[in-house]
Design a protein around this motif. Structure first.
Motif, mmCIF file in Angstrom:
data_model
loop_
_atom_site.group_PDB
_atom_site.id
_atom_site.type_symbol
_atom_site.label_atom_id
_atom_site.label_comp_id
_atom_site.label_asym_id
_atom_site.label_seq_id
_atom_site.Cartn_x
_atom_site.Cartn_y
_atom_site.Cartn_z
ATOM 1 N N GLN A 545 0.841 -1.207 0.000
ATOM 2 C CA GLN A 545 0.000 0.000 0.000
ATOM 3 C C GLN A 545 0.874 1.256 0.000
ATOM 4 O O GLN A 545 0.563 2.247 -0.682
ATOM 5 N N LEU A 546 1.976 1.181 0.726
ATOM 6 C CA LEU A 546 2.909 2.317 0.761
ATOM 7 C C LEU A 546 3.490 2.581 -0.635
ATOM 8 O O LEU A 546 3.598 3.739 -1.067
ATOM 9 N N ILE A 547 3.868 1.521 -1.335
ATOM 10 C CA ILE A 547 4.389 1.673 -2.704
ATOM 11 C C ILE A 547 3.323 2.270 -3.605
ATOM 12 O O ILE A 547 3.591 3.178 -4.412
ATOM 13 N N GLU A 548 2.082 1.795 -3.456
ATOM 14 C CA GLU A 548 0.982 2.284 -4.295
ATOM 15 C C GLU A 548 0.775 3.785 -4.070
ATOM 16 O O GLU A 548 0.560 4.550 -5.025
ATOM 17 N N LYS A 549 0.843 4.197 -2.823
ATOM 18 C CA LYS A 549 0.568 5.613 -2.515
ATOM 19 C C LYS A 549 1.745 6.522 -2.882
ATOM 20 O O LYS A 549 1.574 7.569 -3.501
ATOM 21 N N ARG A 550 2.934 6.120 -2.462
ATOM 22 C CA ARG A 550 4.095 7.005 -2.603
ATOM 23 C C ARG A 550 4.736 6.952 -3.997
ATOM 24 O O ARG A 550 5.283 7.944 -4.468
#
Length: 931
Positions: A545-550
């Motif tokens: 999720q962090l990769i998707e957002k950032r």
């Protein structure tokens, strides 16, 4: 030129043609094009027709060589003469070989022993191979015995031809495996190695260099020839090449070149691109013949030129790569320093020293990588020098681990990169060491608490050092975290690491930073893929999720792809040896490129997987882990069972050997028992024969105590002899009465005379018979005494045999441990033997009694014998008296017959008297038989 060509074509005299060809030769260097165009056909014709004259053939070959060879172009350029045509020699060579017969003819001329034909022929063929190599190779290959004829050049006693023959074979074997094999099987290795030895090995001249280049042609990328070289024990002959003295100053350029080529030849045999089996067998052969030891001596020697030292390090690297035996030996090599240091430590000191040449540092790195390749023992030794329990507190000696840490955090970016890659190789495919390396603590500065090695690496990354340093550290971290969930957990435990990585990936930086972004993406992907979800804040789903957002998934995959698309990545992936044109190009390691290939795809898939898929994958992983645990458990069980099996096999082997020994002992005991039985049976038979012998020859001695009967028989025989003696005396009396009757009557006297003669002969016969019977009695007495001696010796044997039964029973008791059945048999046989021995002892006692009685009997018989001898003597005396009386009576009878004849009284014929006497003799004989 035209006129000379006409003379060559039309002159009938050989001398004219020879002069014309000589003139063409002198013009061919300066006017190469004109001579080539106008004279080539005529020169080839000369080669075909004038072979009987070696001089004109030599001129023609020299002229063709000048036309076709490009070796003279450099001289032309020096004289500033313009080149007539580019690549002129290649064109003339193509014209020459259009007719394949020309090359075949040239091969025939090369066979000629005449120097003026053979040498220019060799040079021309070499030039043709340089200009039109593949085509000429093919023609020679299909020509009968083509290659073999050229191999004879190496055996030529004239060095010029031999050396040019080596150059010819160099051109012939270039990039042609079929010709390489033929040349190798024509004993080329033996001949070339002999030439190198004759020329002085590495101290030789350019001939050694040419031979080494030819050997490289034969061996490089040719597995068949490499195997033939190894099987022919030619590796052992390479050892003297590397025997350098202590005084290594002032090496000539030729010696450096020769030694460089010799080292390259060793590398050809153990190249990582060769089949693993062939490389491994060559590595073992090099260790066993002492070649590796010799190379290590050069490695640690002083005064060796830098380029030779670098090439020696590369050679040693490939000789030990993946070979446990050679790696163990290399680990034991010490440098001749005070105190002695391991060679690995000395080499690592050179690698992290920025003042050392770049190529030397690369060679040391390659050597370290090869030492650790498939060498878990070596990896463990290197990592152990970093662990707290093994670090030398005194600081007297520097360990490999300390040097690597020092290089990892030095100010020199090249040292950072080399140390990081070297440490990554110490962790390659070794999960245990990856976990152990997490224990390493580093003291950063006085007063501050120590930090872990992993933390220090991430700290340097975040400080924004040089690209080369960051690439090296990222490669180390990626190798460390791959396939090690505990290391991933340690990495994620530092809250600054994930934000740093996402920040690096998300930024749009220049081309130089793209490589760092790609490696950061790879490291973050590894942290997701090998995450065991033990940290709540950094579970797989949250990181995705962090990769998707950032960053965005597509952007993340694109940045990940920067690695494999990079030019330096492609170069590093080609071969294990790190070879870079400059230090700036030193970015990727060969083993790391394999890791990227392996992980790039799985990380891309892992990023796009949903949470449900992750859960399923987790379940699958758990199941697989369970299966792996079960498999591991069963492997452990199987291993234990294998150990037990080995132990049982050993026990079985020992028991089998013991059983065989016992069987041998049993067989020996059985044979001994059988011998005892045979001896016993033989004794029984001999005793039986003895009794029969006594019964048949004399009835005076028997085993069953019947001596009284035998004595009575002897007495009866004596009585018979007495009766016969009395009968003889009675006969003598009858004869006396017959003589008296003859006196009273003349008629009766004739008859009485004849009967007296018969009675005299009968008495003589009886006397002879008495003597014979006396002799028989003597022999019987002798036989009895011999039999007594025989029985005494047998009695002694029985006494000897009686104690020998004891050990048999004792031994059989020892053997009975191995077999109960055999024990029963042996006990039964021993009982039988004991009973038989008892019976023999009883028989022995009876024999003693018989001996005593027989000795008394012998004494009695001797007394009787003496009496008989006296009686015989008396009877002989009486017979002598009778003979005297008979002789007187015969005289009286003959006188009376004469008187009767004178008186005219008729006298009976002698035949009638003889018949009457014969009848009387018959009656006497019958009476004797009845007696």
């Amino acid at each position: 030129i035209q006129k000379l060509c006409d003379r060559v074509a039309s002159s009938t005299l050989l001398d004219d043609r020879r002069d014309a060809v000589r003139a063409l030769k002198s013009l061919s260097k300066k006017y190469r094009l004109e001579v080539g165009i106008q004279a080539m056909e005529h020169l080839i014709h000369v080669l075909q027709t004038d072979r009987s004259d070696s001089e004109i053939i030599g001129y023609a070959l020299d002229t063709l060589y000048n036309v076709i060879s490009n070796d003279l172009e450099e001289e032309e350029q020096e004289e500033n003469l313009p080149k007539q045509v580019d690549d002129l020699g290649s064109q003339f060579a193509e014209i020459f070989i259009k007719q394949q017969e020309n090359v075949t003819l040239l091969l025939t001329l090369v066979e000629e022993f005449d120097f003026h034909v053979r040498w220019p022929g060799v040079k021309l063929l070499t030039s043709l191979l340089k200009q039109q190599g593949p085509q000429v190779q093919q023609i020679i290959l299909v020509s009968p015995m083509g290659v073999s004829r050229l191999m004879d050049l190496l055996a030529d006693s004239r060095e010029v031809i031999r050396n040019d023959g080596v150059l010819l074979l160099q051109q012939l074997t270039k990039s042609n495996a079929a010709i390489q094999k033929i040349v190798a099987f024509e004993n080329a290795f033996e001949r070339l190695l002999d030439i190198i030895t004759e020329e002085g090995n590495s101290d030789g001249g350019i001939v050694v260099e040419d031979c080494l280049l030819l050997l490289q042609n034969l061996l490089k990328n040719n597995n068949s020839n490499q195997n033939f070289f190894k099987e022919g024990s030619y590796i052992q002959r390479m050892k003297p090449w590397f025997e350098v003295g202590d005084d290594n100053c002032g090496w000539s350029a030729q010696k450096v070149t020769n030694l460089h080529l010799m080292l390259q030849l060793v590398r050809v045999l153990v190249s990582p691109t060769n089949p693993p089996g062939a490389t491994s067998s060559c590595q073992k052969a090099m260790f066993h013949c002492g070649l590796l030891q010799q190379l290590c001596t050069i490695l640690m020697a002083t005064g060796v030129p830098a380029d030779i030292l670098t090439e020696t390090i590369n050679t040693v690297s490939e000789v030990i790569r993946g070979c446990q035996m050679n790696q163990d030996y290399f680990a034991s090599v010490n440098a001749p320093s005070n105190p002695p240091r391991p060679a690995i430590v000395v080499l690592l000191m050179s690698m992290v020293n920025e003042r050392q040449p770049f190529v030397l540092r690369c060679a040391v790195l390659y050597c370290f990588q090869c030492f650790l390749y498939k060498n878990q023992k070596g990896q463990g030794e290197i990592v152990s020098t970093l662990l707290p329990s093994t670090i030398d507190a005194t600081g007297n000696s520097v360990s490999a681990g300390q040097l690597l840490c020092g290089g990892l955090f030095s100010t020199d970016s090249l040292s950072n990169w080399c140390a990081a890659v070297a440490l990554a190789h110490a962790l390659q495919e070794n999960a245990t060491l990856k976990e152990q390396l997490l224990r390493v603590q580093l003291a950063t500065s006085i007063g501050n608490p120590p930090v872990s090695l992993l933390q220090q690496c991430t700290n340097i990354l975040s400080q924004g050092s040089k690209v080369q340093t960051r690439v090296g550290l990222l490669m180390l971290l990626c190798t460390w975290l791959s396939n090690c969930s505990i290391a991933v957990t340690h990495f994620l435990h530092n809250p600054a690491n994930v934000p740093f990585l996402t920040g690096q990936i998300a930024e749009n930086l220049g081309e130089e930073e793209q490589l760092v972004q790609g490696l950061c993406a790879l490291l973050l992907g590894i942290s997701i893929y090998y995450n065991d979800n033990s940290l709540e804040n950094y579970r797989k789903e949250k990181l995705k999720q962090l990769i998707e957002k950032r960053i965005g998934r597509e952007n993340f995959i694109e940045k990940l792809g920067f690695i494999s698309k990079h030019e330096l990545y492609s170069r590093a992936a080609q071969k294990p040896q790190p070879s870079f044109s400059s230090p700036d190009h030193m970015m990727f390691d060969h083993e790391f490129t394999k890791l990227v290939k392996e992980l790039e795809g799985v990380i891309s898939k892992a990023i796009y997987k949903s949470s449900e898929e992750d859960k399923k994958e987790e379940e699958v992983k758990k199941t697989l882990e369970q299966h792996d645990n079960i498999v591991t458990h069963y492997k452990k069980v199987i291993r234990e069972q294998d150990q037990e099996l080995e132990e049982l096999k050993q026990r079985v082997n020992t028991l089998t050997s013991q059983n065989e020994q016992l069987q041998a002992t049993v067989t020996q005991q059985v044979s001994q028992i059988q011998q005892h039985k045979d001896q016993y049976n033989l004794l029984k038979v001999q005793l039986g024969k003895d009794t029969q012998h006594h019964n048949s020859h004399s009835d005076t001695f028997q085993m069953n105590g019947i001596q009284v009967e035998e004595v009575s028989k002897l007495k009866e025989e004596l009585e018979e002899w007495k009766n016969k003696h009395e009968a003889l005396q009675g006969q003598l009396r009858e004869k006396d009465s017959v003589i008296e009757k003859l006196k009273s009557s003349q008629l009766e006297m004739g008859t009485t005379e004849q009967s007296s003669q018969t009675s005299r002969s009968g008495s003589l016969e009886h006397n002879n018979e008495l003597q014979k019977e006396l002799e028989m009695l003597r022999t019987q007495v002798q036989l009895q005494s011999a039999e007594i001696l025989n029985l005494q010796t047998r009695n002694q044997k029985l006494q000897v045999m009686n104690p020998s039964a004891g050990p048999v029973s004792g031994d059989s008791g020892a053997v009975a441990v191995s077999s109960s059945q055999l024990e029963g048999r042996l006990e039964q046989e021993i009982k039988d033997l004991k009973s038989e021995i008892k019976a023999l002892s009883e028989e022995k006692e009876s024999l003693k009694q018989h001996l005593d009685s027989s000795s008394s009997t012998v004494a009695i018989l001797q007394d009787e014998k003496s009496k008989l001898q006296q009686e015989v003597a008396e009877s002989k005396k009486e017979q002598d008296d009778l003979l005297v009386l008979l002789a007187d009576q015969d005289q009286k009878l003959s006188a009376l017959k004469i008187k009767l004849k004178d008186l005219g009284v008729p006298v009976e014929d002698e035949d009638d008297i003889e018949s009457g006497d014969q009848g009387d003799e018959d009656e006497d004989g019958d009476e004797e038989e009845q007696d």
